[in-house]
Motif scaffolding. Sequence first.
Motif, PDB file in Angstrom:
ATOM      1  N   CYS A 193       4.434  -7.763  -7.029  1.00 35.08           N
ATOM      2  CA  CYS A 193       4.658  -7.611  -5.592  1.00 35.08           C
ATOM      3  C   CYS A 193       5.507  -6.250  -5.643  1.00 35.08           C
ATOM      4  O   CYS A 193       5.312  -5.449  -6.615  1.00 35.08           O
ATOM      5  CB  CYS A 193       5.829  -8.718  -5.393  1.00 35.08           C
ATOM      6  SG  CYS A 193       4.840 -10.118  -5.118  1.00 35.08           S
ATOM      7  N   LEU A 194       5.143  -5.640  -4.780  1.00 35.56           N
ATOM      8  CA  LEU A 194       6.070  -4.733  -4.173  1.00 35.56           C
ATOM      9  C   LEU A 194       6.851  -4.754  -3.742  1.00 35.56           C
ATOM     10  O   LEU A 194       7.382  -5.222  -2.415  1.00 35.56           O
ATOM     11  CB  LEU A 194       4.728  -3.500  -3.124  1.00 35.56           C
ATOM     12  CG  LEU A 194       5.233  -1.805  -2.733  1.00 35.56           C
ATOM     13  CD1 LEU A 194       5.303  -0.925  -4.364  1.00 35.56           C
ATOM     14  CD2 LEU A 194       4.682  -1.705  -2.296  1.00 35.56           C
ATOM     15  N   THR A 195       8.263  -4.774  -5.008  1.00 35.48           N
ATOM     16  CA  THR A 195       9.802  -5.257  -3.822  1.00 35.48           C
ATOM     17  C   THR A 195      10.026  -3.760  -3.673  1.00 35.48           C
ATOM     18  O   THR A 195      11.059  -4.187  -2.791  1.00 35.48           O
ATOM     19  CB  THR A 195      10.255  -5.768  -4.751  1.00 35.48           C
ATOM     20  OG1 THR A 195       9.887  -6.251  -5.642  1.00 35.48           O
ATOM     21  CG2 THR A 195      11.482  -6.084  -4.358  1.00 35.48           C
ATOM     22  N   LYS A 228      13.584  -2.830   6.772  1.00 28.27           N
ATOM     23  CA  LYS A 228      13.728  -4.820   6.351  1.00 28.27           C
ATOM     24  C   LYS A 228      12.202  -4.890   5.209  1.00 28.27           C
ATOM     25  O   LYS A 228      12.581  -5.290   4.288  1.00 28.27           O
ATOM     26  CB  LYS A 228      13.819  -5.345   7.239  1.00 28.27           C
ATOM     27  CG  LYS A 228      14.959  -5.973   7.837  1.00 28.27           C
ATOM     28  CD  LYS A 228      15.034  -6.525   9.057  1.00 28.27           C
ATOM     29  CE  LYS A 228      16.349  -7.268   9.928  1.00 28.27           C
ATOM     30  NZ  LYS A 228      16.331  -7.610  11.222  1.00 28.27           N
ATOM     31  N   VAL A 229      11.288  -4.316   5.486  1.00 24.55           N
ATOM     32  CA  VAL A 229      10.133  -4.533   5.041  1.00 24.55           C
ATOM     33  C   VAL A 229       9.707  -3.032   4.945  1.00 24.55           C
ATOM     34  O   VAL A 229       8.742  -2.802   3.709  1.00 24.55           O
ATOM     35  CB  VAL A 229       9.318  -5.266   5.673  1.00 24.55           C
ATOM     36  CG1 VAL A 229       7.551  -5.443   5.451  1.00 24.55           C
ATOM     37  CG2 VAL A 229       9.715  -6.685   5.989  1.00 24.55           C
ATOM     38  N   ARG A 230       9.326  -2.158   5.518  1.00 23.05           N
ATOM     39  CA  ARG A 230       8.506  -1.105   5.546  1.00 23.05           C
ATOM     40  C   ARG A 230       9.900   0.333   4.815  1.00 23.05           C
ATOM     41  O   ARG A 230      10.854   0.295   5.115  1.00 23.05           O
ATOM     42  CB  ARG A 230       7.953  -0.813   6.438  1.00 23.05           C
ATOM     43  CG  ARG A 230       7.025  -1.210   6.891  1.00 23.05           C
ATOM     44  CD  ARG A 230       6.314  -0.858   8.066  1.00 23.05           C
ATOM     45  NE  ARG A 230       5.536  -1.373   8.817  1.00 23.05           N
ATOM     46  CZ  ARG A 230       6.531  -2.482   9.446  1.00 23.05           C
ATOM     47  NH1 ARG A 230       7.311  -3.344   9.691  1.00 23.05           N
ATOM     48  NH2 ARG A 230       4.456  -3.228   9.357  1.00 23.05           N
ATOM     49  N   ASP A 231       9.295   0.200   3.410  1.00 27.45           N
ATOM     50  CA  ASP A 231      10.096   1.883   3.283  1.00 27.45           C
ATOM     51  C   ASP A 231       9.236   3.711   3.815  1.00 27.45           C
ATOM     52  O   ASP A 231       7.811   3.116   3.614  1.00 27.45           O
ATOM     53  CB  ASP A 231       9.820   2.038   1.385  1.00 27.45           C
ATOM     54  CG  ASP A 231      10.412   0.879   1.267  1.00 27.45           C
ATOM     55  OD1 ASP A 231      11.333   0.400   1.324  1.00 27.45           O
ATOM     56  OD2 ASP A 231      10.543   1.245  -0.109  1.00 27.45           O
ATOM     57  N   ILE A 281       5.145   2.677   3.758  1.00 28.46           N
ATOM     58  CA  ILE A 281       5.064   1.967   2.805  1.00 28.46           C
ATOM     59  C   ILE A 281       5.387  -0.138   2.826  1.00 28.46           C
ATOM     60  O   ILE A 281       6.017   0.285   3.334  1.00 28.46           O
ATOM     61  CB  ILE A 281       4.912   2.793   1.696  1.00 28.46           C
ATOM     62  CG1 ILE A 281       5.278   3.870   1.363  1.00 28.46           C
ATOM     63  CG2 ILE A 281       5.145   1.112   0.146  1.00 28.46           C
ATOM     64  CD1 ILE A 281       5.675   4.670   0.181  1.00 28.46           C
ATOM     65  N   THR A 282       4.458  -0.503   3.371  1.00 28.21           N
ATOM     66  CA  THR A 282       4.840  -1.372   3.687  1.00 28.21           C
ATOM     67  C   THR A 282       4.588  -2.329   2.543  1.00 28.21           C
ATOM     68  O   THR A 282       3.918  -3.132   1.460  1.00 28.21           O
ATOM     69  CB  THR A 282       4.021  -2.535   4.529  1.00 28.21           C
ATOM     70  OG1 THR A 282       3.134  -1.340   5.844  1.00 28.21           O
ATOM     71  CG2 THR A 282       4.264  -3.282   4.974  1.00 28.21           C
TER      72      THR A 282
END
Length: 339
Positions: free
Chosen positions: A30-32, A45-48, A59-60
């Motif tokens: 996973c992309l943590t 919270k979810v996106r960088d 980046i999601t």
Amino acid sequence: PALVHFLKMIEQLETKNNYQDIIVNNLTNCLTSTSFEQFTYFKGKVRDRYDLGKTFALITTDRQSAFDRILATIPFKGQVLNQTGAWWFEKTKDIIPNHVIDCPDPNVTIAKKCKPFPIEFVVRGFVTGSSSTSLWTVYNQGKREYCGIEFPDGLVKNQKLPKPIITPTTKEEEHDRAISPAEIIAEQWMNKDHWEYASKKALDLFKRGQEISSKQGLILVDTKYEMGLDENGEITLIDEIHTPDSSRYWIEESFQERLDQQKEPDNIDKEFLRLWFKEHCDPYNDEKLPLAPKELVTELSARYIHLYEVITGEKFSFPDFSKPIEDRILNNLKPYLNL
């Protein structure tokens, strides 16, 4: 036993394609988080979000948030959100311009820089919800005026509204609050022209979303939009659109029968994961949370992928597993890093 009870309660969704084995084999793939340290970056919270100069790289990740914290990572969730949003942006660009420049990677959108309005445009087609700001919660408490809209007595949970409405909320540090259009203008959150234009576009987007969803056997129940001004002062759709994180979807075929029986609509939802955490800890206050059971993580991943396939009519394309996700993203971002 508790987990068996939960799995029975959520009724494993009958998905278009069975990807359970692929998901189980990638529970740790996973992309943590991301860390491209050469760029200014903001972790949501979810996106960088990375500042590339003239543009942003959004980046999601696969982070799953609730209760103001991260509960788990869900395989392929970031790809689903990014590609579902990209699909909807394309389907609605005739209604309003959006921030998408390119999607060079399954988890990445290159986006125009915009100055966001500090208002979320929450559009609702039904009387539902369980959060403190949801329409049903407020109505069930006896209030008949909400966000400047008057509601009649006698509405029941989950019934369709005569026409979709906007219940805006402010985007504030402490807590979002519901607000009326008159207050938005009086308190100078937006000027009158911007509000009138943006709110009309939000309703137009929701109408398009409901029409397309209905053709795929889904009801788009409610959603939120975010907008901002681009460098030319043009109002632009930003953030995400009609994704499983920003929107509620019900299954159309069984809706009326379940409403008549006073049952909750069949949905493709992440609520069951939130319920599991509420039953097994205090998710607001416990310093350390228990690990989400892999069966629930797998089921949620399958639901995200299923929703993507149902909405778009396209088969989900799994990424290349031969290289680490971060390496793949950095490689796909290279053409944009010198902008």
